[in-house]
Scaffold this motif. Structure first.
Motif, PDB file in Angstrom:
ATOM      1  N   LEU A 182       0.821  -1.207   0.000  1.00 29.06           N
ATOM      2  CA  LEU A 182       0.000   0.000   0.000  1.00 29.06           C
ATOM      3  C   LEU A 182       0.855   1.258   0.000  1.00 29.06           C
ATOM      4  CD1 LEU A 182      -2.404  -1.409   2.663  1.00 29.06           C
ATOM      5  CD2 LEU A 182      -3.129  -0.707   0.391  1.00 29.06           C
ATOM      6  N   SER A 183       2.162   1.062  -0.109  1.00 25.13           N
ATOM      7  CA  SER A 183       3.078   2.197  -0.044  1.00 25.13           C
ATOM      8  C   SER A 183       3.008   3.032  -1.314  1.00 25.13           C
ATOM      9  CB  SER A 183       4.496   1.641   0.153  1.00 25.13           C
ATOM     10  OG  SER A 183       5.434   2.526  -0.383  1.00 25.13           O
ATOM     11  N   PRO A 184       3.309   4.327  -1.216  1.00 31.94           N
ATOM     12  CA  PRO A 184       3.390   5.130  -2.433  1.00 31.94           C
ATOM     13  C   PRO A 184       4.611   4.750  -3.284  1.00 31.94           C
ATOM     14  CG  PRO A 184       3.712   6.497  -0.461  1.00 31.94           C
ATOM     15  CD  PRO A 184       3.513   5.100   0.000  1.00 31.94           C
ATOM     16  N   ASN A 185       5.556   4.049  -2.673  1.00 33.86           N
ATOM     17  CA  ASN A 185       6.765   3.646  -3.392  1.00 33.86           C
ATOM     18  C   ASN A 185       6.486   2.468  -4.328  1.00 33.86           C
ATOM     19  OD1 ASN A 185       9.190   2.075  -3.959  1.00 33.86           O
ATOM     20  ND2 ASN A 185      10.234   3.436  -2.530  1.00 33.86           N
ATOM     21  N   LYS A 186       6.794   2.664  -5.617  1.00 38.52           N
ATOM     22  CA  LYS A 186       6.478   1.678  -6.645  1.00 38.52           C
ATOM     23  C   LYS A 186       7.196   0.350  -6.405  1.00 38.52           C
ATOM     24  CE  LYS A 186       8.317   2.415 -10.673  1.00 38.52           C
ATOM     25  NZ  LYS A 186       8.652   3.171 -11.893  1.00 38.52           N
ATOM     26  N   TRP A 187       8.462   0.427  -5.950  1.00 42.96           N
ATOM     27  CA  TRP A 187       9.252  -0.796  -5.798  1.00 42.96           C
ATOM     28  C   TRP A 187       8.761  -1.634  -4.625  1.00 42.96           C
ATOM     29  CZ3 TRP A 187      11.577  -2.430  -9.818  1.00 42.96           C
ATOM     30  CH2 TRP A 187      11.970  -1.491 -10.792  1.00 42.96           C
ATOM     31  N   LEU A 188       8.377  -0.965  -3.549  1.00 45.48           N
ATOM     32  CA  LEU A 188       7.813  -1.699  -2.411  1.00 45.48           C
ATOM     33  C   LEU A 188       6.527  -2.414  -2.838  1.00 45.48           C
ATOM     34  CD1 LEU A 188       8.323   0.775   0.583  1.00 45.48           C
ATOM     35  CD2 LEU A 188       9.443  -1.430   0.182  1.00 45.48           C
ATOM     36  N   ARG A 189       5.700  -1.691  -3.614  1.00 51.99           N
ATOM     37  CA  ARG A 189       4.443  -2.287  -4.076  1.00 51.99           C
ATOM     38  C   ARG A 189       4.712  -3.510  -4.949  1.00 51.99           C
ATOM     39  NH1 ARG A 189       2.608   2.879  -5.406  1.00 51.99           N
ATOM     40  NH2 ARG A 189       2.722   2.377  -7.625  1.00 51.99           N
ATOM     41  N   ARG A 190       5.724  -3.399  -5.809  1.00 51.07           N
ATOM     42  CA  ARG A 190       6.040  -4.511  -6.702  1.00 51.07           C
ATOM     43  C   ARG A 190       6.545  -5.727  -5.934  1.00 51.07           C
ATOM     44  NH1 ARG A 190       8.727  -1.629 -11.971  1.00 51.07           N
ATOM     45  NH2 ARG A 190       6.775  -0.705 -12.655  1.00 51.07           N
ATOM     46  N   MET A 191       7.363  -5.482  -4.902  1.00 54.00           N
ATOM     47  CA  MET A 191       7.878  -6.590  -4.101  1.00 54.00           C
ATOM     48  C   MET A 191       6.721  -7.340  -3.446  1.00 54.00           C
ATOM     49  SD  MET A 191      11.234  -4.912  -2.310  1.00 54.00           S
ATOM     50  CE  MET A 191      11.016  -5.866  -0.809  1.00 54.00           C
ATOM     51  N   SER A 192       5.804  -6.573  -2.886  1.00 52.34           N
ATOM     52  CA  SER A 192       4.651  -7.173  -2.220  1.00 52.34           C
ATOM     53  C   SER A 192       3.819  -7.992  -3.205  1.00 52.34           C
ATOM     54  CB  SER A 192       3.811  -6.055  -1.592  1.00 52.34           C
ATOM     55  OG  SER A 192       2.567  -6.533  -1.195  1.00 52.34           O
ATOM     56  N   ARG A 193       3.592  -7.389  -4.377  1.00 51.20           N
ATOM     57  CA  ARG A 193       2.802  -8.045  -5.422  1.00 51.20           C
ATOM     58  C   ARG A 193       3.449  -9.368  -5.860  1.00 51.20           C
ATOM     59  NH1 ARG A 193      -1.640  -7.377  -5.459  1.00 51.20           N
ATOM     60  NH2 ARG A 193      -2.293  -9.202  -6.565  1.00 51.20           N
ATOM     61  N   THR A 194       4.781  -9.306  -6.065  1.00 55.29           N
ATOM     62  CA  THR A 194       5.514 -10.490  -6.512  1.00 55.29           C
ATOM     63  C   THR A 194       5.377 -11.620  -5.493  1.00 55.29           C
ATOM     64  OG1 THR A 194       7.097  -8.995  -7.534  1.00 55.29           O
ATOM     65  CG2 THR A 194       7.761 -11.295  -7.330  1.00 55.29           C
TER      66      THR A 194
END
Lengths: 245, 246
Positions: A69-81
């Motif tokens: 839920l972070s505004p940071n794109k990379w954090l979101r991608r890690m979570s998604r992965t």
């Protein structure tokens, strides 16, 4: 309760038929009593396994959901992965992989119980993460703004404002996962965990009465899950009452 | 007016949402204890302007200073400790009782003990005249009472500046005055206030200066008697005619 009595009535009636052999689990006879005792001795492992796994998966799920839920794109991608990868592995495969596959790689031997816990918790954490994400996203933006404007930081805002509200909303879904986890714990029998299903399997081998023994097994899960459902509903009511005052 | 001594200072602040410019080169200085009412058509950037002061909105270029501290990520905690905010939708915490709503900021934001926080909460709840509602949940209160709780919640942080973002716009008409009364009373205590509102009676009564915004710019800044009787700009005249003549 009505469902239970219907089921037992059905079983008693069918007991008249020649193809049933209820003696193997008849508590009135010493043999049946011992067999039942043997079957029920798996209960504590089933409960321990599921409870430990769900506790871990809730924590891991939350830790995966928050960066999502972070505004940071990379954090979101890690979570998604993480969610996509873990969700794609069947639980049975994950159990086998953790128990037989992990030790040669890591050099650590994991006991059956912890292998089961890790596999179940890992698998469930991906689902928990999605549940938490949905719950947290459902909380209005204004709640964050109000919390920030009274000087709360991110962690306190989550802990005291957002999560207490999100958890009330996702409680039915969390209850679902708990029921699911209790059922999936039966899969850990394949690596030799002495839980309900394994005990039933062992008894079937010695008694050769699969129909009766597996029927008792079904009832064991049914009762266990009805108790859990009732507990979750009680908690839901209590938390709602809390909000109404 | 001494610009450098200003309590809140906007210096050439602009903000874009993609191609749309929400704030255009805003320059505004507010003195300690001043009461500013900001008005203008919807979408003119009023809310965005005050939300920049406590960092709920970021701004693209320019600078905002609150008592000398620049409003940016690093100084945000410090600024938020000084600035209280009241929202259109109240934004009370629905899972907490009224008194818990009030105590949360002092305890978790300021690190006060429970006893201290309760004492402060009770004091401000009495000040907004609903001490008897302490143990109720927000949903059990009327809109006007909820907004007064929200005001008390901000005051518990003992702020130096209070921001009001259309505090009466979500209220039924009969509840507007109870909220405006509390705000007017607060104005007599020397609190620095920035109020976005369409309540022109309140503005006339309480404001030291009116700020009129349109299309993201400050079009006019004037004392209320001048603003209401003889506004300079055609846009302000047009706006006043629309909201006063009905």
């Amino acid at each position: 309760m009505r469902l239970l009595s219907l089921l037992s009535a059905f079983l008693l009636l069918s007991g008249c038929s020649a193809s049933w052999g209820w003696y193997v689990v008849n508590p009135a006879t010493p043999q049946g009593y011992n067999n039942l005792k043997f079957m029920l001795s798996g209960l504590v492992y089933t409960v321990q396994l599921s409870a430990t796994a769900i506790a871990i998966s809730i924590v891991v799920g939350l830790l995966v959901a928050l960066p999502g839920l972070s505004p940071n794109k990379w954090l979101r991608r890690m979570s998604r992965t993480y969610v996509e990868l873990v969700r794609a592995v069947p639980i049975l495969v994950l159990i086998l992989w953790v128990y037989y596959g992990l030790p040669p790689v890591t050099g650590i031997t994991i006991g059956v119980f912890w292998a089961g816990v890790i596999a179940l918790a890992l698998s469930d954490s991906a689902f928990q993460a999605e549940i938490f994400r949905a719950g947290i996203q459902s909380i209005a933006r204004g709640q964050y703004e109000a919390a920030y404007s009274v000087s709360l930081g991110y962690v306190d805002t989550m802990r005291y404002v957002i999560l207490p509200q999100a958890i009330r909303r996702i409680l039915p879904a969390l209850g679902n996962q708990l029921v699911y986890m209790l059922k999936m714990s039966s899969l850990v029998s394949v690596i030799g965990m002495q839980e309900l299903t394994r005990k039933a399997n062992e008894l079937v081998v010695s008694e050769y009465r699969p129909l009766e023994i597996y029927t008792v097994l079904v009832l064991e899960y049914l009762v266990l899950i009805l108790i859990v459902s009732a507990a979750v509903r009680w908690l839901e009511r209590r938390l709602q009452a809390d909000e109404r005052g | 007016m001494d610009e450098t001594a200003a309590f809140i200072r906007f210096q050439g602040v602009s903000k874009h949402f993609d191609a749309f410019q929400v704030l255009k080169d805003i320059n505004l200085s507010v003195q300690k204890g001043e009461r500013i009412v900001i008005c203008g058509p919807s979408g003119s950037g009023k809310s965005t302007l005050i939300r920049c002061i406590n960092g709920l909105e970021s701004y693209g270029c320019g600078d905002i200073f609150v008592n000398g501290t620049r409003v940016e990520a690093a100084g945000l905690a410090q600024v938020r400790g000084r600035v209280g905010m009241v929202f259109q939708q109240f934004n009370l915490f629905p899972h907490l009782t009224v008194i818990e709503n009030l105590m949360l900021g002092p305890m978790r934001g300021k690190g006060m003990s429970q006893a201290e926080a309760r004492e402060i909460a009770e004091r401000y709840l009495a000040r907004v005249r609903i001490p008897e509602q302490a143990d109720k949940y927000p949903r059990q209160l009327s809109g006007g009472q909820q907004q007064r709780v929200a005001i008390a919640r901000s005051l518990c942080m003992e702020p130096e500046i209070m921001l009001f973002d259309e505090p009466t716009s979500a209220l039924d008409p009969e509840m507007i005055s109870e909220v405006l009364d509390v705000m007017a009373e607060l104005a007599t205590t020397g609190m620095t206030m920035l109020v976005v509102t369409h309540e022109m009676g309140f503005a006339r009564r309480v404001a030291d200066r009116m700020v009129f915004m349109d299309f993201g710019e400050i079009v006019e800044v004037a004392p209320p008697e001048q603003f209401f009787t003889a506004p300079d700009s055609a846009r302000a005249q047009d706006f006043l005619q629309k909201i006063l003549n009905h």
